[in-house]
Design a protein around this motif. Structure first.
Motif, PDB file in Angstrom:
ATOM      1  N   LEU A  55       0.849  -1.184   0.000  1.00 58.66           N
ATOM      2  CA  LEU A  55       0.000   0.000   0.000  1.00 58.66           C
ATOM      3  C   LEU A  55       0.885   1.234   0.000  1.00 58.66           C
ATOM      4  O   LEU A  55       1.774   1.363   0.839  1.00 58.66           O
ATOM      5  CB  LEU A  55      -0.887  -0.002   1.248  1.00 58.66           C
ATOM      6  N   THR A  87       0.543   5.451  -0.113  1.00 56.44           N
ATOM      7  CA  THR A  87      -0.308   6.630  -0.122  1.00 56.44           C
ATOM      8  C   THR A  87       0.573   7.859  -0.277  1.00 56.44           C
ATOM      9  O   THR A  87       1.692   7.907   0.221  1.00 56.44           O
ATOM     10  CB  THR A  87      -1.146   6.759   1.172  1.00 56.44           C
ATOM     11  N   THR A 138       4.751  10.699   1.576  1.00 53.77           N
ATOM     12  CA  THR A 138       4.372   9.362   1.118  1.00 53.77           C
ATOM     13  C   THR A 138       4.557   8.365   2.260  1.00 53.77           C
ATOM     14  O   THR A 138       5.420   8.549   3.118  1.00 53.77           O
ATOM     15  CB  THR A 138       5.218   8.884  -0.092  1.00 53.77           C
ATOM     16  N   HIS A 198      -4.858  13.446  -2.460  1.00 53.27           N
ATOM     17  CA  HIS A 198      -4.385  12.130  -2.032  1.00 53.27           C
ATOM     18  C   HIS A 198      -4.355  11.181  -3.215  1.00 53.27           C
ATOM     19  O   HIS A 198      -5.209  11.250  -4.091  1.00 53.27           O
ATOM     20  CB  HIS A 198      -5.333  11.519  -0.996  1.00 53.27           C
ATOM     21  N   ARG A 199      -3.366  10.296  -3.204  1.00 49.65           N
ATOM     22  CA  ARG A 199      -3.338   9.182  -4.157  1.00 49.65           C
ATOM     23  C   ARG A 199      -3.031   7.922  -3.370  1.00 49.65           C
ATOM     24  O   ARG A 199      -2.119   7.906  -2.551  1.00 49.65           O
ATOM     25  CB  ARG A 199      -2.280   9.394  -5.229  1.00 49.65           C
ATOM     26  N   LEU A 200      -3.819   6.902  -3.595  1.00 52.71           N
ATOM     27  CA  LEU A 200      -3.623   5.630  -2.923  1.00 52.71           C
ATOM     28  C   LEU A 200      -3.437   4.575  -3.999  1.00 52.71           C
ATOM     29  O   LEU A 200      -4.252   4.473  -4.925  1.00 52.71           O
ATOM     30  CB  LEU A 200      -4.857   5.322  -2.074  1.00 52.71           C
ATOM     31  N   THR A 201      -2.345   3.837  -3.922  1.00 55.20           N
ATOM     32  CA  THR A 201      -2.100   2.734  -4.848  1.00 55.20           C
ATOM     33  C   THR A 201      -1.876   1.490  -4.020  1.00 55.20           C
ATOM     34  O   THR A 201      -0.965   1.458  -3.183  1.00 55.20           O
ATOM     35  CB  THR A 201      -0.858   2.995  -5.740  1.00 55.20           C
ATOM     36  N   LEU A 202      -2.717   0.501  -4.216  1.00 52.72           N
ATOM     37  CA  LEU A 202      -2.609  -0.731  -3.464  1.00 52.72           C
ATOM     38  C   LEU A 202      -2.463  -1.866  -4.464  1.00 52.72           C
ATOM     39  O   LEU A 202      -3.261  -1.975  -5.399  1.00 52.72           O
ATOM     40  CB  LEU A 202      -3.873  -0.927  -2.620  1.00 52.72           C
TER      41      LEU A 202
END
Length: 146
Positions: free
Chosen positions: A12, A14, A24, A134-138
């Motif tokens: 994860l 963020t 980050t 916000h950017r969330l990459t999971l």
């Protein structure tokens, strides 16, 4: 856990940005992934350096993502593209009101590829004051049998 649950490794990342700052955070934890009808669920537990573990459950339905966290923090955040949602974030330092406007929501299931991926881009306003991008990459992939 349902019988179709798979053990996965979760990554994860963020990213939070405002005018002159970029922060980050990365988390890597083992988790579980399962499907129930057209709902897909990913669960894992974060172990922060400080505070209690945080259980995270991410529920994905067509055009709808819900992230529920419990333990060290309590919150349920809903993401729908081009929709503003609201929730409360309960933290040891107090309660915060959150407004979330989702710009982009992309999801690729483990059933479509060897690596699942959730990407969210959103604006979040905390306590009616500060709005941050916000950017969330999971990403998650099935644990290999050893």
């Amino acid at each position: 856990m349902p019988s179709n649950a798979k053990d996965v490794q979760v990554q994860l990342m963020t990213e939070i940005r405002d005018e002159d700052r970029r922060e980050t955070m990365e988390v890597s934890e083992p988790g579980q992934f399962f499907t129930r009808g057209e709902t897909q669920v990913l669960t894992f537990t974060e172990h922060p350096d400080e505070g209690e573990p945080i259980k995270t459950m991410i529920t994905v339905k067509p055009n709808h993502v819900s992230i529920k966290r419990s333990g060290g923090v309590e919150m349920r955040q809903v993401f729908q593209e081009d929709v503003e949602t609201e929730n409360l974030y309960h933290h040891t330092y107090g309660d915060f009101h959150m407004k979330t406007y989702t710009d982009k929501l992309e999801f690729r299931s483990l059933e479509e590829a060897s690596e699942g991926r959730l990407f969210l881009s959103y604006q979040m306003t905390l306590n009616h004051e500060v709005t941050q991008a916000h950017r969330l990459t999971l990403t998650f992939e099935e644990e290999s049998e050893s």
